[in-house]
Design a protein around this motif. Structure first.
Motif, PDB file in Angstrom:
ATOM      1  N   ALA A 125      -4.810   7.792  -3.686  1.00  0.00           N
ATOM      2  CA  ALA A 125      -4.842   6.532  -4.441  1.00  0.00           C
ATOM      3  C   ALA A 125      -6.073   5.732  -4.058  1.00  0.00           C
ATOM      4  N   TYR A 157       2.688   1.253 -14.823  1.00  0.00           N
ATOM      5  CA  TYR A 157       2.244   1.367 -13.439  1.00  0.00           C
ATOM      6  C   TYR A 157       1.346   2.599 -13.234  1.00  0.00           C
ATOM      7  N   GLY A 158       0.168   2.390 -12.660  1.00  0.00           N
ATOM      8  CA  GLY A 158      -0.714   3.497 -12.299  1.00  0.00           C
ATOM      9  C   GLY A 158      -1.386   4.219 -13.452  1.00  0.00           C
ATOM     10  N   VAL A 177       2.197   1.801  -3.365  1.00  0.00           N
ATOM     11  CA  VAL A 177       1.161   2.375  -4.236  1.00  0.00           C
ATOM     12  C   VAL A 177       1.098   3.887  -4.027  1.00  0.00           C
ATOM     13  N   VAL A 237      -7.910   2.281  -4.054  1.00  0.00           N
ATOM     14  CA  VAL A 237      -7.568   0.859  -4.223  1.00  0.00           C
ATOM     15  C   VAL A 237      -8.741  -0.048  -3.851  1.00  0.00           C
ATOM     16  N   SER A 295       0.847  -1.202   0.000  1.00  0.00           N
ATOM     17  CA  SER A 295       0.000   0.000   0.000  1.00  0.00           C
ATOM     18  C   SER A 295       0.880   1.248   0.000  1.00  0.00           C
ATOM     19  N   LEU A 343      -5.182  -4.596  -4.937  1.00  0.00           N
ATOM     20  CA  LEU A 343      -4.192  -5.262  -4.089  1.00  0.00           C
ATOM     21  C   LEU A 343      -4.728  -6.647  -3.717  1.00  0.00           C
ATOM     22  N   HIS A 380       2.037   6.781  -6.742  1.00  0.00           N
ATOM     23  CA  HIS A 380       0.797   7.243  -7.376  1.00  0.00           C
ATOM     24  C   HIS A 380       0.899   8.731  -7.703  1.00  0.00           C
ATOM     25  N   THR A 413      -4.094  -1.367 -12.093  1.00  0.00           N
ATOM     26  CA  THR A 413      -2.771  -1.935 -11.854  1.00  0.00           C
ATOM     27  C   THR A 413      -2.937  -2.984 -10.755  1.00  0.00           C
ATOM     28  N   GLN A 465      -8.027   2.344  -9.061  1.00  0.00           N
ATOM     29  CA  GLN A 465      -6.885   2.326  -9.977  1.00  0.00           C
ATOM     30  C   GLN A 465      -5.932   1.173  -9.662  1.00  0.00           C
ATOM     31  N   TYR A 466      -5.983   0.718  -8.413  1.00  0.00           N
ATOM     32  CA  TYR A 466      -5.063  -0.351  -7.994  1.00  0.00           C
ATOM     33  C   TYR A 466      -5.854  -1.477  -7.322  1.00  0.00           C
ATOM     34  N   LEU A 486      -1.497  -5.701  -7.973  1.00  0.00           N
ATOM     35  CA  LEU A 486      -0.355  -5.975  -7.094  1.00  0.00           C
ATOM     36  C   LEU A 486      -0.760  -7.089  -6.132  1.00  0.00           C
TER      37      LEU A 486
END
Lengths: 408, 297
Positions: free
Chosen positions: A166, A250-251, A157, A168, A154, A225, A161, A257, A222-223, A259
């Motif tokens: 960010a 990335y991003g 990220v 997530v 995190s 996890l 970012h 993205t 956007q991410y 992870l």
């Protein structure tokens, strides 16, 4: 004449017996260890190479006399990921006089925690669940906990970012194993980590994640996890690629993205997801053979020595198995060097003393193993890898979570 | 709007694959009134046989797929011949218990091979660029999966309705002793039911394996995941399996798309199909297409 021939024959037999019988020196001791894990059954894709790593390293220790005349006898049994079988195995090992125990799953580690306390035996599990350490004095996590890994991811990220907060989503295993670290990520946010967890998704046996991915995208995520095993991540990555939702860099804005924490990655993910795994980011505390070095050369040499196939030799789970065997061997070696008897009590003491100048650096990990009365996570450093052209490659230098210290 | 259509398309795709996976269960139940708890293992075996033939032997994947269906056809037939034939006429619960044991044996056998513990994926043999129409996307793997599902289901429907053997199988399902009295070989019918179930399981295994990757735990779990489809469809109806499969797939995707993440809800995609199943069974206890038998005594 007949007697003479008889005598020389007996002599010859005796000489051959003493020459070729595997000699355990009268001075040498046998240190018994036990390990119960899923060699078959659920999660055996990780457990199988893990057991091979442990087995091979102890064979190596015995054959190359790492402990002098002493030998390690590690009993390894398959528990098929069943806690009741693990408990039975553990109890039988105790009857046989083990001095240290190697466990596997989160469930059985939590389930047997009280037994470990009662028996006062040091335990190294393959589960890095932070909850293993609650109310426990005898469990030593080999590497940083899943919580620490998720928080570190995190932080990564947030650090990388661009623009605003960010957003997530957490994609987790529907179990205590999956849920535990999310709570710590939420604590890190409360402690100031500039990130918003838009949604926590507990996956099932999904054949199509389109609805979920579109929903997350509509919410501005956007991410993603991930903290689960490879198979559901693989299906999700394939769906995301099909929908054109995977970030090319990335991003990338408007894209996702992906992870993941320890058990989401590795060569198995690439085997399952193929090209869809490109650009997946992953935290791991082990050296990978896709990034060759002295450590991975030794790992491959060990696998070659014992005839392991390429898949096992290159598995990070094989490295994880070697690593725990290395730590146990080191603890025995240090106990012996101090002139103490190798028993449960002294090994426990030696594990706790593995810090500062006495930290241990196995060839399998990206950082040193440190334990103390207050630190029960061995390797604190984490390396971020990402899939590039079909293999995991290092991204930057090893990191360590800053927020984990703040929230503990 | 494309969001809604994407979810509907995904639901139909997932549902069709569920229907194919449930088809083997329907076929066995249709002829012998037995729920086969080893079905998931046969699904996995079919997928692994295809992989083995493709990668290790080097046969093109299309022919490996056909060959694996033929192999599982005979494999399932042998299983019935060796383990289950002796149980004809015995209480159904005994046969069900044997299928549970059989599942454990197949588990053990697969665990002896690398397929039990390692992950694999089929080589890419279809175009990787998905088909996209009006913002709705479907992969070639999914599309081919749906086509195969409907071909197999159509074929089996015809088989049971029109062919002599199919009608014999239905007769055995209705009344074993009655069927025997008109000269139908019940053991042969059972063998054939298992064999055709094996064939459809192999097809399902290959399609699921192509989507999820080849992981034994994931694959054999589908033998249980599709049980609600079997029940909702009415246990012995092929059409029921198709309709129930698609209903389940749609509910799963719609719940995931519209309920999850809203109002504090999570995981409804997993739970909603079961809730709907329970509601439907309240009104139609024999499932959507199940036969309500009235016994006069």
């Amino acid at each position: 004449m007949k007697n003479k021939r008889c005598l020389s024959l007996t002599g010859l037999i005796l000489i051959m017996f003493f020459t070729f019988t595997p000699s355990v020196n009268a001075e040498g001791k046998i240190h018994k260890l036990g390990m119960s894990l899923a060699i078959t059954g659920p999660t055996s894709d990780a457990g199988n190479p893990y057991s091979k790593g442990v087995e091979d390293y102890f064979r190596f220790v015995n054959e190359t006399r790492v402990l002098g005349d002493d030998k390690i006898e590690c009993m390894i049994r398959d528990d098929q990921y069943k806690t009741d079988v693990t408990k039975r195995n553990f109890e039988e090992y105790l009857d046989k006089g083990i001095v240290m125990y190697l466990n596997y799953s989160t469930g059985s580690t939590l389930g047997l925690k009280r037994d470990f306390e009662e028996e006062q035996i040091a335990v190294l599990p393959a589960s890095y669940h932070a909850g293993n350490l609650d109310d426990s004095n005898y469990i030593f996590l080999p590497v940083a906990s899943y919580s620490e890994q998720l928080v570190a991811l995190s932080e990564y990220v947030v650090k990388n970012h661009k623009g605003g907060k960010a957003k997530v989503a957490m994609f987790i295993h529907p179990s205590a194993f999956g849920r535990g670290p999310v709570e710590d990520a939420q604590k890190a946010i409360k402690a100031g980590l500039n990130m918003e967890i838009v949604e926590v998704v507990e996956h099932g046996k999904n054949l199509d994640n389109s609805a979920m991915l579109k929903r997350l995208s509509n919410k501005g995520v956007q991410y993603v996890l991930c903290h689960t095993v490879q198979s559901p991540v693989s299906t999700m990555l394939k769906d995301s690629t099909r929908l054109g939702m995977t970030a090319k860099s990335y991003g990338e804005k408007g894209k996702l993205t992906f992870l993941g924490v320890h058990y989401t990655g590795g060569n198995d993910l690439i085997a399952l997801a193929g090209d869809a795994s490109e650009g997946f980011f992953w935290t791991c505390s082990f050296n990978l053979t896709s990034e060759p070095g002295k450590g991975t050369d030794k790992q491959l040499a060990l696998a070659k020595r014992y005839g392991r196939d390429n898949k096992a030799a290159n598995s990070h789970n094989y490295a994880a198995g070697i690593m725990v065997a290395q730590v146990v061997t080191e603890a025995i070696k240090r106990t012996k060097a101090k002139g103490f008897e190798v028993n449960k009590k002294n090994l426990y003491k030696e594990m706790n003393a593995m810090n500062g100048n006495y930290a241990y650096q196995p060839y399998t990990t990206i950082g040193p193993v440190t334990y103390s009365d207050t630190d029960r996570a061995g390797v604190d450093m984490l390396q971020i890898y990402s899939v590039q052209d079909g293999t995991f490659k290092k991204v930057g230098t090893p990191i360590q979570s800053e927020y984990m210290k703040k929230i503990e | 709007m494309s969001y809604f259509f994407q979810i509907v398309v995904s639901g139909v795709v997932v549902g069709s694959i569920y229907a194919l996976a449930a088809l083997g269960l329907v076929l066995i139940y249709k002829s012998s009134r037995v729920a086969n708890f080893a079905h998931g293992q046969i699904i996995a075996a079919g997928a692994f046989i295809t992989y083995f033939l493709t990668i290790t032997i080097g046969i093109p994947i299309f022919f490996s797929f056909l060959a694996s269906m033929i192999i599982t056809f005979f494999l399932a037939m042998s299983v019935e011949r060796i383990f289950l034939r002796r149980l004809i006429g015995e209480p159904i619960i005994s046969v069900i218990m044997v299928t549970i044991g059989l599942g454990s044996i197949i588990d053990g056998l697969i665990y002896l091979t690398p397929f039990g513990t390692e992950n694999y994926s089929f080589p890419a043999f279809l175009p990787t660029t998905p088909l996209t129409l009006g913002g709705v996307s479907i992969s070639w793997t999914q599309l081919v999966g749906v086509i195969i599902t409907f071909i197999l289901i159509g074929g089996f429907s015809w088989f049971f309705k029109k062919s002599t053997v199919g009608i014999s199988m239905r007769a055995v399902s209705d009344d074993q002793f009655g069927a025997m009295s008109v000269g139908i070989s019940v053991p042969k019918v059972f063998g054939l039911a298992w064999a055709t179930a094996g064939l459809s399981a192999a097809a399902a295994g290959c399609i699921i394996g192509n989507i999820t990757g080849l992981n034994f735990d994931t694959l054999h779990a589908f033998g249980i995941v599709v049980f609600p489809v079997l029940i909702l469809g009415g246990l012995d109806s092929i059409l029921g399996a198709v309709v129930a499969g698609i209903i389940m797939g749609l509910i799963q995707q719609l719940a995931s798309g519209y309920l999850d993440g809203n109002w504090g809800l999570s995981g409804t995609g997993e739970v909603m199909p079961y809730i709907i199943l329970l509601i439907i069974l309240l009104f139609k206890p024999h499932g959507l297409f199940g036969i309500h038998e009235i016994e006069r005594v």
